[in-house]
Design a protein around this motif. Structure first.
Motif, PDB file in Angstrom:
ATOM      1  N   GLU A 108      52.020  28.420  28.284  1.00  0.00           N
ATOM      2  CA  GLU A 108      51.682  27.673  27.067  1.00  0.00           C
ATOM      3  C   GLU A 108      50.348  28.145  26.497  1.00  0.00           C
ATOM      4  N   ALA A 109      49.413  28.445  27.383  1.00  0.00           N
ATOM      5  CA  ALA A 109      48.106  28.929  26.930  1.00  0.00           C
ATOM      6  C   ALA A 109      48.238  30.277  26.227  1.00  0.00           C
ATOM      7  N   LEU A 110      49.068  31.167  26.770  1.00  0.00           N
ATOM      8  CA  LEU A 110      49.299  32.464  26.128  1.00  0.00           C
ATOM      9  C   LEU A 110      49.882  32.288  24.731  1.00  0.00           C
ATOM     10  N   GLU A 111      50.805  31.345  24.595  1.00  0.00           N
ATOM     11  CA  GLU A 111      51.420  31.089  23.291  1.00  0.00           C
ATOM     12  C   GLU A 111      50.391  30.518  22.314  1.00  0.00           C
ATOM     13  N   ASP A 125      41.798  29.081  35.855  1.00  0.00           N
ATOM     14  CA  ASP A 125      41.999  29.046  37.302  1.00  0.00           C
ATOM     15  C   ASP A 125      42.570  30.390  37.754  1.00  0.00           C
ATOM     16  N   ILE A 126      42.035  30.939  38.821  1.00  0.00           N
ATOM     17  CA  ILE A 126      42.518  32.228  39.314  1.00  0.00           C
ATOM     18  C   ILE A 126      43.871  32.081  40.009  1.00  0.00           C
ATOM     19  N   GLN A 127      43.992  31.074  40.874  1.00  0.00           N
ATOM     20  CA  GLN A 127      45.200  30.920  41.685  1.00  0.00           C
ATOM     21  C   GLN A 127      46.148  29.910  41.056  1.00  0.00           C
ATOM     22  N   MET A 128      47.090  30.401  40.240  1.00  0.00           N
ATOM     23  CA  MET A 128      48.141  29.559  39.671  1.00  0.00           C
ATOM     24  C   MET A 128      49.488  30.145  40.074  1.00  0.00           C
ATOM     25  N   SER A 129      50.439  29.290  40.356  1.00  0.00           N
ATOM     26  CA  SER A 129      51.713  29.760  40.916  1.00  0.00           C
ATOM     27  C   SER A 129      52.554  30.527  39.896  1.00  0.00           C
ATOM     28  N   GLU A 130      52.538  30.072  38.650  1.00  0.00           N
ATOM     29  CA  GLU A 130      53.400  30.703  37.649  1.00  0.00           C
ATOM     30  C   GLU A 130      52.836  32.030  37.158  1.00  0.00           C
ATOM     31  N   LEU A 131      51.519  32.093  36.999  1.00  0.00           N
ATOM     32  CA  LEU A 131      50.861  33.311  36.532  1.00  0.00           C
ATOM     33  C   LEU A 131      49.416  33.257  37.004  1.00  0.00           C
ATOM     34  N   THR A 132      48.999  34.226  37.783  1.00  0.00           N
ATOM     35  CA  THR A 132      47.621  34.186  38.284  1.00  0.00           C
ATOM     36  C   THR A 132      46.623  34.398  37.151  1.00  0.00           C
ATOM     37  N   GLY A 133      45.408  33.923  37.377  1.00  0.00           N
ATOM     38  CA  GLY A 133      44.381  34.117  36.370  1.00  0.00           C
ATOM     39  C   GLY A 133      44.084  35.584  36.105  1.00  0.00           C
ATOM     40  N   ILE A 134      44.137  36.393  37.157  1.00  0.00           N
ATOM     41  CA  ILE A 134      43.873  37.832  37.000  1.00  0.00           C
ATOM     42  C   ILE A 134      44.926  38.469  36.094  1.00  0.00           C
TER      43      ILE A 134
END
Length: 227
Positions: free
Chosen positions: A40-43, A56-65
């Protein structure tokens, strides 16, 4: 006043809520979007303008990196993580700072000041700022301040009716003040608009308060008056 447009992205609802509340306490920040879903943030970024992401770096759907790799350097980032070892990788990207969870507001403020330095045009017209004194956050309008004094590890902010003692440095506060303030001594910053008289070795402010003027600061002070 143009403010830094901020986005909060974290897959933990409590973290999103906490960071959002912190952003709203910073006078030169504006919270424009927050979400637990990085997609949603990308959109949102694709369709709207923003300046800074708390990510946040550690997200399950898409990492922050990986998020930063997609968005690239058109945005600036402050990374949040529960694991210190992940922070170093983020500095390969356009990262201002990282916040190690649990995040206190004091630590958040330090990151905010770092961000302010990276967005000088957006934050140069502030008319007020917030300080922490006696365990509370206080909003102080610049035009209320007479002078600021360094006292060992603390700073005293003196208004016409109040004094605030802050655990901070004069240099740090100097970065937050408007261009109507100038250093006239190693221990004093004064509000130029409050000066009523200039003496050979002191400056008189409203209420006949006299502040010493250091020789090394005189030339910059008189340049400030001319401008």
């Amino acid at each position: 006043m143009k403010r830094i447009k901020c986005i909060v992205v974290d897959d933990e609802p409590l973290a999103v809520s906490l960071l959002g509340s912190y952003v709203e306490k910073i006078p030169f920040f504006e919270l424009v979007f927050s979400t637990e879903n990085p997609i949603e943030a990308l959109e949102y970024i694709r369709k709207n303008e923003a300046d800074l992401i708390f990510l946040d770096i550690q997200m399950s759907e898409l990492t922050g990196i990986n998020f930063m790799k997609i968005v690239g350097d058109k945005m600036k980032y402050i990374l949040t993580t529960a694991y210190a070892e992940y922070a170093l990788e983020g500095y390969e990207h356009n990262v201002i700072d990282y916040l190690l969870k649990p995040i206190t507001f004091d630590r958040f403020q330090k990151s905010a000041l770092k961000a302010q330095e990276r967005f000088p045009n957006e934050t140069s017209q502030n008319s007020y700022f917030f300080i922490k004194s006696s365990g509370q956050q206080h909003k102080i309008n610049f035009d209320e301040i007479l002078y600021v004094e360094s006292i060992k590890d603390y700073v005293s902010i003196k208004t016409e009716n109040q004094e605030y003692i802050v655990l901070d440095t004069l240099k740090s506060l100097e970065r937050q003040l408007s261009d109507r303030f100038t250093r006239i001594h190693k221990s004093f910053i004064v509000n130029v608009d409050k000066i009523i008289r200039i003496n050979p070795k002191t400056i008189s402010l409203l209420s006949e308060i006299e502040i010493p003027m250091g020789e090394t600061y005189k030339s910059d002070f008189f340049l400030k008056l001319k401008s």
